[in-house]
Motif scaffolding. Structure first.
Motif, mmCIF file in Angstrom:
data_model
loop_
_atom_site.group_PDB
_atom_site.id
_atom_site.type_symbol
_atom_site.label_atom_id
_atom_site.label_comp_id
_atom_site.label_asym_id
_atom_site.label_seq_id
_atom_site.Cartn_x
_atom_site.Cartn_y
_atom_site.Cartn_z
ATOM 1 N N UNK A 464 -6.555 11.022 8.522
ATOM 2 C CA UNK A 464 -5.368 10.159 8.592
ATOM 3 C C UNK A 464 -5.722 8.817 7.976
ATOM 4 N N UNK A 465 -5.007 8.458 6.927
ATOM 5 C CA UNK A 465 -5.290 7.223 6.196
ATOM 6 C C UNK A 465 -4.431 6.098 6.752
ATOM 7 N N UNK A 466 -5.089 4.988 7.081
ATOM 8 C CA UNK A 466 -4.407 3.820 7.614
ATOM 9 C C UNK A 466 -4.708 2.610 6.737
ATOM 10 N N UNK A 467 -3.687 1.842 6.447
ATOM 11 C CA UNK A 467 -3.871 0.553 5.804
ATOM 12 C C UNK A 467 -3.518 -0.534 6.795
ATOM 13 N N UNK A 468 -4.508 -1.336 7.181
ATOM 14 C CA UNK A 468 -4.259 -2.471 8.082
ATOM 15 C C UNK A 468 -4.123 -3.687 7.178
ATOM 16 N N UNK A 469 -2.930 -4.216 7.073
ATOM 17 C CA UNK A 469 -2.608 -5.200 6.043
ATOM 18 C C UNK A 469 -2.133 -6.503 6.647
ATOM 19 N N UNK A 470 -2.459 -7.592 5.989
ATOM 20 C CA UNK A 470 -1.857 -8.859 6.343
ATOM 21 C C UNK A 470 -0.409 -8.893 5.873
ATOM 22 N N UNK A 471 0.393 -9.746 6.495
ATOM 23 C CA UNK A 471 1.812 -9.795 6.143
ATOM 24 C C UNK A 471 2.025 -10.281 4.710
ATOM 25 N N UNK A 472 1.253 -11.269 4.265
ATOM 26 C CA UNK A 472 1.395 -11.744 2.893
ATOM 27 C C UNK A 472 1.026 -10.677 1.888
ATOM 28 N N UNK A 473 -0.046 -9.973 2.148
ATOM 29 C CA UNK A 473 -0.496 -8.890 1.280
ATOM 30 C C UNK A 473 0.567 -7.802 1.195
ATOM 31 N N UNK A 474 1.146 -7.461 2.353
ATOM 32 C CA UNK A 474 2.166 -6.409 2.369
ATOM 33 C C UNK A 474 3.433 -6.828 1.634
ATOM 34 N N UNK A 475 3.907 -8.039 1.904
ATOM 35 C CA UNK A 475 5.163 -8.475 1.297
ATOM 36 C C UNK A 475 5.062 -8.452 -0.230
ATOM 37 N N UNK A 476 3.917 -8.871 -0.767
ATOM 38 C CA UNK A 476 3.759 -8.884 -2.217
ATOM 39 C C UNK A 476 3.646 -7.482 -2.805
ATOM 40 N N UNK A 477 3.199 -6.526 -2.006
ATOM 41 C CA UNK A 477 3.013 -5.170 -2.526
ATOM 42 C C UNK A 477 3.913 -4.136 -1.893
ATOM 43 N N UNK A 478 5.007 -4.572 -1.244
ATOM 44 C CA UNK A 478 5.820 -3.675 -0.413
ATOM 45 C C UNK A 478 6.402 -2.498 -1.177
ATOM 46 N N UNK A 479 6.768 -2.695 -2.448
ATOM 47 C CA UNK A 479 7.431 -1.599 -3.154
ATOM 48 C C UNK A 479 6.490 -0.462 -3.535
ATOM 49 N N UNK A 480 5.192 -0.624 -3.278
ATOM 50 C CA UNK A 480 4.279 0.517 -3.438
ATOM 51 C C UNK A 480 4.618 1.622 -2.449
ATOM 52 N N UNK A 481 5.284 1.252 -1.351
ATOM 53 C CA UNK A 481 5.636 2.265 -0.346
ATOM 54 C C UNK A 481 6.647 3.271 -0.881
ATOM 55 N N UNK A 482 7.444 2.867 -1.871
ATOM 56 C CA UNK A 482 8.408 3.811 -2.433
ATOM 57 C C UNK A 482 7.698 5.035 -3.014
ATOM 58 N N UNK A 483 6.582 4.805 -3.677
ATOM 59 C CA UNK A 483 5.828 5.918 -4.262
ATOM 60 C C UNK A 483 5.330 6.855 -3.171
ATOM 61 N N UNK A 484 4.877 6.301 -2.047
ATOM 62 C CA UNK A 484 4.441 7.145 -0.928
ATOM 63 C C UNK A 484 5.599 7.967 -0.387
ATOM 64 N N UNK A 485 6.769 7.344 -0.272
ATOM 65 C CA UNK A 485 7.933 8.058 0.253
ATOM 66 C C UNK A 485 8.401 9.133 -0.719
ATOM 67 N N UNK A 486 8.471 8.799 -1.993
ATOM 68 C CA UNK A 486 9.000 9.721 -3.003
ATOM 69 C C UNK A 486 8.132 10.973 -3.133
ATOM 70 N N UNK A 487 6.804 10.768 -3.122
ATOM 71 C CA UNK A 487 5.892 11.905 -3.308
ATOM 72 C C UNK A 487 5.358 12.453 -1.986
ATOM 73 N N UNK A 488 5.919 11.978 -0.883
ATOM 74 C CA UNK A 488 5.544 12.465 0.446
ATOM 75 C C UNK A 488 4.032 12.374 0.667
ATOM 76 N N UNK A 489 3.525 11.171 0.445
ATOM 77 C CA UNK A 489 2.100 10.897 0.645
ATOM 78 C C UNK A 489 1.946 10.271 2.029
ATOM 79 N N UNK A 490 1.326 10.973 2.977
ATOM 80 C CA UNK A 490 1.275 10.473 4.353
ATOM 81 C C UNK A 490 0.241 9.361 4.528
#
Length: 593
Positions: A464-490
């Protein structure tokens, strides 16, 4: 839906008939499974070849919403697999977007094949306006200071040679990104004759050199005569065999081990010889350990002189003998200071750490009769992880680590990323895939993509892969999550949300103290508040499930349990953990008391 069925082309595969088909064929023959990209007209020929010639398989395209994510996903994939992904960057503009990610990968010494493109080099092939502003002479100059090699092929056979060399060099230690720029006009030329593609196995990456017999003898003598050796374990191989050799090496020598939270898991942190939590900033405890060493061994430890400098300004006086094992100097140049300070060294070994240990271990075994100086038993006493006293009201940053340790159980967790200030004293690393290190170059916004890339590489392994991220880091890179959702990457994303660019609050405090000014103003221009950013809504907007922010230990545990169920079902999930402003351990800041 299977992963391969996502974005599956219709119809039959076309025959090789265009120059861009040659580039696509080379990706296939090099064994590259995925190519991350954000579309662009400069490589529309290659894009067609990936789809209609290769059938979007080997490599499969991963659509990203920003070039930053193209690089960070490939970076995370390499960290988890030690394999190379390909990236495609559109012309000069896409390349400039991706430069930070390339620098991160360079500093982290990971392999990556970057395919770029320029507008048609031939003037007569350029469309008005757009092809002129997207055509750059010597485009590789934009990244030459922080890539291992670059090329701009001028023919189909040149593409074959260029991609062979780029792959070979990227995967040869020390690994680093390489770049091949494909002229868009050349890509769209029809092939007039067959292009010979050789057996790629004959162009394999070169193996790291090892220590000489004389160096091994001297190293063995120094270490076996040492009363208090300390091993600084930096970069290393992902395999469990290499992991076991490192443990055996330390035990035979009775050497204390220090590791870095900036590097990947390299040694079991609960082992009694692991002398302190993985280092983010050197604590008084770590400084005392280094100061007490009579022999210090840097095993691909990136900042050896900086470590010595924090013990004494006279770095040559820190210990009797220093052995430094690294090949990093082969990449150093005058542009980037990622070579760090020049350390005083008594025995310099041009090798990777694990190659050296593999050579030296049989000699140490023979001279010690296989009897380790370290005796099992006693050692560290592991206490049950405890939340902060106020965790039932407000979470502290360290409480996120405590929750993960409590819920770990029989799960195999891979931490793809942790935020600044991670304590590291609760969640122990037991396996080389338990932790994948930091982002390399300190480029904010990489954490989400790194997590997606690691989850892609480990998809189907049971981890199980976990990314523990700071809020600033996440906000700047948030749209990377679309790729995880689209390709069903858990993957499970946990945002340690202190609603501040807190690293810079620390710097502002340091400057105020130096200048005798008001420290309490440090938050101005730093806080991400009023309004609070709705991180759960950001995740949902990308198609990633999320619930609501959590602010207590009980809420956090319940949300992690829910998230683990979602991830086990093959989907990504995000948790917004609202924590107090601060870090779990004190930072290093110029001028701070």
């Amino acid at each position: 839906m299977t992963f391969e069925a996502i974005e599956k082309p219709e119809g039959e595969r076309a025959a090789m008939s265009w120059t861009s088909d040659v580039a696509a064929e080379m990706l296939k023959r090099l064994g590259i499974e995925y190519i991350a990209l954000n579309p662009g007209a400069s490589y529309r020929g290659l894009h067609d070849s990936l789809v209609n010639y290769l059938g979007n398989r080997n490599p499969q395209m991963l659509l990203c919403l920003n070039e930053d994510h193209v690089l960070s996903i490939a970076h995370g994939y390499a960290k988890a697999s030690d394999k190379m992904m390909a990236c495609a960057l559109h012309s000069n503009v896409g390349l400039m977007h991706g430069l930070m990610g390339i620098f991160n990968a360079w500093c982290d010494r990971v392999p990556m094949l970057i395919l770029g493109a320029t507008g048609p080099v031939a003037v007569e092939k350029r469309r008005p306006w757009i092809d002129w502003i997207h055509t750059t002479k010597d485009q590789g100059a934009l990244l030459r200071h922080f890539t291992k090699w670059d090329d701009e092929p001028r023919s189909a056979p040149s593409i074959v040679e260029g991609m062979l060399r780029a792959a070979q060099l990227s995967l040869t230690p020390p690994c680093a990104p390489t770049y091949v720029c494909l002229d868009s006009g050349l890509q769209e030329e029809a092939l007039t004759k067959e292009v010979a593609i050789p057996d790629v196995s004959r162009y394999a990456p070169m193996q790291a050199p090892g220590a000489t017999a004389a160096q091994l003898e001297r190293a063995a003598s120094i270490l076996l005569e040492s009363r208090s050796p300390v091993l600084l374990m930096g970069r290393g191989e992902r395999g469990t065999d290499a992991w076991a050799r490192r443990v055996r090496f330390a035990e035979l020598l009775g050497a204390r081990v220090l590791t870095s939270i900036r590097e990947r898991a390299i040694f079991p942190t609960a082992h009694p010889l692991h002398a302190a939590p993985p280092i983010q900033w050197m604590s008084p405890q770590v400084k005392a350990i280094v100061a007490s060493a009579d022999t210090l061994v840097g095993l691909d430890w990136p900042e050896l002189n900086g470590t010595l400098l924090q013990v004494s300004r006279d770095t040559g006086s820190v210990c009797d003998s220093i052995i430094n094992v690294t090949m990093d100097s082969t990449l150093h140049n005058g542009w980037s200071m990622d070579y760090f300070g020049l350390p005083p060294v008594d025995l310099a070994i041009m090798s990777t750490a694990d190659t050296f240990i593999g050579q030296l271990l049989p000699i140490i075994e023979a001279r010690t009769g296989g009897q380790p100086r370290w005796k099992a038993g006693g050692g560290k006493v592991e206490h049950a992880p405890q939340y902060s006293e106020s965790a039932d009201i407000e979470l502290q940053p360290r409480d996120v680590e405590v929750a993960l340790a409590k819920l770990r159980g029989r799960h195999e967790f891979t931490l793809a990323h942790v935020p600044l200030g991670w304590a590291g004293d609760v969640f122990h690393f037991r396996h080389p895939l338990d932790f994948l290190g930091h982002d390399g170059g300190g480029g904010i916004g990489a954490g989400p993509g790194l997590t997606v890339g690691a989850a892609l590489a480990l998809r189907g392994t049971g981890r199980i892969v976990l990314g523990i991220l700071g809020d600033g880091d996440f906000i700047q890179g948030a749209t990377a999550l679309w790729t995880a959702a689209h390709y069903e990457i858990p993957a499970l994303f946990i945002i340690s949300n202190n609603r501040s660019n807190f690293n810079d609050e620390v710097h502002q405090e340091a400057v105020a103290k130096m200048r005798g000014r008001e420290v309490d103003n440090r938050w101005i221009g730093q806080r991400i508040d009023n309004p609070k950013v709705d991180l759960c809504a950001l995740a949902k907007a990308q198609g990633v499930a999320s619930s609501r922010p959590v602010g207590t230990a009980a809420e956090l545990e319940a949300e992690i349990a829910r998230g683990l169920d979602v991830v086990a079902g093959g989907q990504p999930y995000l948790i917004d953990a609202r924590v107090a402003t601060g870090y779990a351990n004190p930072p290093l800041s110029r001028g701070a008391d």
